[in-house]
Every structure is written in C-alpha cells, then in structure tokens.
Design a protein around this motif. Structure first.
Motif, PDB file in Angstrom:
ATOM      1  N   ILE A  16       0.837  -1.197   0.000  1.00 58.26           N
ATOM      2  CA  ILE A  16       0.000   0.000   0.000  1.00 58.26           C
ATOM      3  C   ILE A  16       0.873   1.248   0.000  1.00 58.26           C
ATOM      4  CG2 ILE A  16      -1.761   1.294   1.250  1.00 58.26           C
ATOM      5  CD1 ILE A  16      -2.596  -1.391   2.520  1.00 58.26           C
ATOM      6  N   PHE A  17       0.475   2.219  -0.831  1.00 56.17           N
ATOM      7  CA  PHE A  17       1.118   3.527  -0.887  1.00 56.17           C
ATOM      8  C   PHE A  17       0.051   4.599  -0.731  1.00 56.17           C
ATOM      9  CE2 PHE A  17       3.983   0.788  -3.132  1.00 56.17           C
ATOM     10  CZ  PHE A  17       5.249   1.315  -2.961  1.00 56.17           C
ATOM     11  N   GLN A  47     -10.685   4.687  -3.656  1.00 55.21           N
ATOM     12  CA  GLN A  47     -11.272   5.998  -3.938  1.00 55.21           C
ATOM     13  C   GLN A  47     -11.856   6.660  -2.696  1.00 55.21           C
ATOM     14  OE1 GLN A  47     -10.909   7.552  -6.768  1.00 55.21           O
ATOM     15  NE2 GLN A  47     -10.011   5.841  -7.853  1.00 55.21           N
ATOM     16  N   ASP A  48     -12.130   5.901  -1.644  1.00 53.46           N
ATOM     17  CA  ASP A  48     -12.778   6.443  -0.453  1.00 53.46           C
ATOM     18  C   ASP A  48     -11.803   6.931   0.616  1.00 53.46           C
ATOM     19  OD1 ASP A  48     -15.258   5.881  -1.573  1.00 53.46           O
ATOM     20  OD2 ASP A  48     -15.261   3.849  -0.753  1.00 53.46           O
ATOM     21  N   SER A  49     -10.531   6.680   0.448  1.00 56.69           N
ATOM     22  CA  SER A  49      -9.561   7.061   1.471  1.00 56.69           C
ATOM     23  C   SER A  49      -9.041   8.479   1.260  1.00 56.69           C
ATOM     24  CB  SER A  49      -8.389   6.078   1.483  1.00 56.69           C
ATOM     25  OG  SER A  49      -7.665   6.182   0.280  1.00 56.69           O
ATOM     26  N   TYR A  50      -8.609   9.100   2.347  1.00 57.70           N
ATOM     27  CA  TYR A  50      -7.926  10.391   2.257  1.00 57.70           C
ATOM     28  C   TYR A  50      -6.755  10.356   3.207  1.00 57.70           C
ATOM     29  CZ  TYR A  50      -6.685  15.231   2.150  1.00 57.70           C
ATOM     30  OH  TYR A  50      -5.975  16.380   1.987  1.00 57.70           O
ATOM     31  N   LYS A  52      -5.435   9.682  -0.794  1.00 59.36           N
ATOM     32  CA  LYS A  52      -5.664   8.538  -1.683  1.00 59.36           C
ATOM     33  C   LYS A  52      -4.622   7.458  -1.417  1.00 59.36           C
ATOM     34  CE  LYS A  52      -9.022   9.936  -4.386  1.00 59.36           C
ATOM     35  NZ  LYS A  52     -10.309   9.819  -3.790  1.00 59.36           N
ATOM     36  N   GLU A  53      -5.089   6.227  -1.422  1.00 55.27           N
ATOM     37  CA  GLU A  53      -4.213   5.072  -1.256  1.00 55.27           C
ATOM     38  C   GLU A  53      -4.325   4.179  -2.481  1.00 55.27           C
ATOM     39  OE1 GLU A  53      -5.441   3.037   2.270  1.00 55.27           O
ATOM     40  OE2 GLU A  53      -4.549   4.532   3.591  1.00 55.27           O
ATOM     41  N   ALA A  78       4.555   9.240  -3.886  1.00 56.93           N
ATOM     42  CA  ALA A  78       4.048   7.960  -3.400  1.00 56.93           C
ATOM     43  C   ALA A  78       4.839   7.602  -2.150  1.00 56.93           C
ATOM     44  CB  ALA A  78       4.213   6.872  -4.449  1.00 56.93           C
ATOM     45  N   ILE A  79       4.127   7.332  -1.073  1.00 60.34           N
ATOM     46  CA  ILE A  79       4.774   7.012   0.192  1.00 60.34           C
ATOM     47  C   ILE A  79       4.274   5.633   0.629  1.00 60.34           C
ATOM     48  CG2 ILE A  79       5.036   7.691   2.613  1.00 60.34           C
ATOM     49  CD1 ILE A  79       4.364  10.577   1.615  1.00 60.34           C
ATOM     50  N   PRO A  80       5.214   4.684   0.849  1.00 61.90           N
ATOM     51  CA  PRO A  80       4.785   3.346   1.281  1.00 61.90           C
ATOM     52  C   PRO A  80       4.112   3.409   2.639  1.00 61.90           C
ATOM     53  CG  PRO A  80       7.184   3.526   1.311  1.00 61.90           C
ATOM     54  CD  PRO A  80       6.659   4.803   0.747  1.00 61.90           C
TER      55      PRO A  80
END
Length: 86
Positions: A16-17, A47-50, A52-53, A78-80
């Motif tokens: 996940i990033f 799409q529901d995360s903030y 974005k993931e 992009a951050i892991p």
C-alpha cells in the motif's frame, strides 16, 4: 532496512502507498506510469480514502524506490504505508 520495507514482494498481498493525487485524471496518469514497470500486474486505488491510497501487486520483486521515482515522473508523490494489504 529489510526486504519487506524496501521492496514489493510478488503475490496477492501487494503493498500500500499513499499519494497526494486527487483528480481522476491524475490517478489515471499514475496508474499508466506504474504499469510501464516490468513486473507490475495491477494498481488498485481506494477511492474512499484520504489521502488517496493505492495497492500495487507484482509478479516479481520491485524496489519501493522504483515506484516512488515513477510516480514522481507524474508530478506527485508515493509514500509506502504498510507491508501487506489487510
């Protein structure tokens, strides 16, 4: 650092990033750029995360730095986030 923290391991668990991209066109640009990397099977955005993931699934070991560099090419970051998608 370890194998898990510096690489994406092949399989269905992915990595996940988070990203600062918000528009659909930006997300599409990131997806298109990441799919150019040999071994990336798919990129799935939540799409529901903030913020974005997205989760990347691969068919071979790919360095996290490679993912970060390709996303930077689109003008975003992009951050892991974690080792495995749960």
């Amino acid at each position: 650092m370890s194998l898990l923290s510096e690489n994406i391991i092949p399989g269905n668990h992915g990595k996940i990033f988070t990203t600062n991209a918000t528009k659909e066109s930006d997300i599409n640009a990131i997806t298109k750029e990441l799919l150019k990397i040999e071994g990336v099977m798919d990129v799935v955005f939540d799409q529901d995360s903030y913020p974005k993931e997205f989760t990347i699934h691969t068919s071979k070991i790919i360095e996290v730095e490679t993912i970060e560099d390709h996303v930077k090419n689109t003008g975003f970051n992009a951050i892991p986030k974690g080792y495995f998608a749960l």
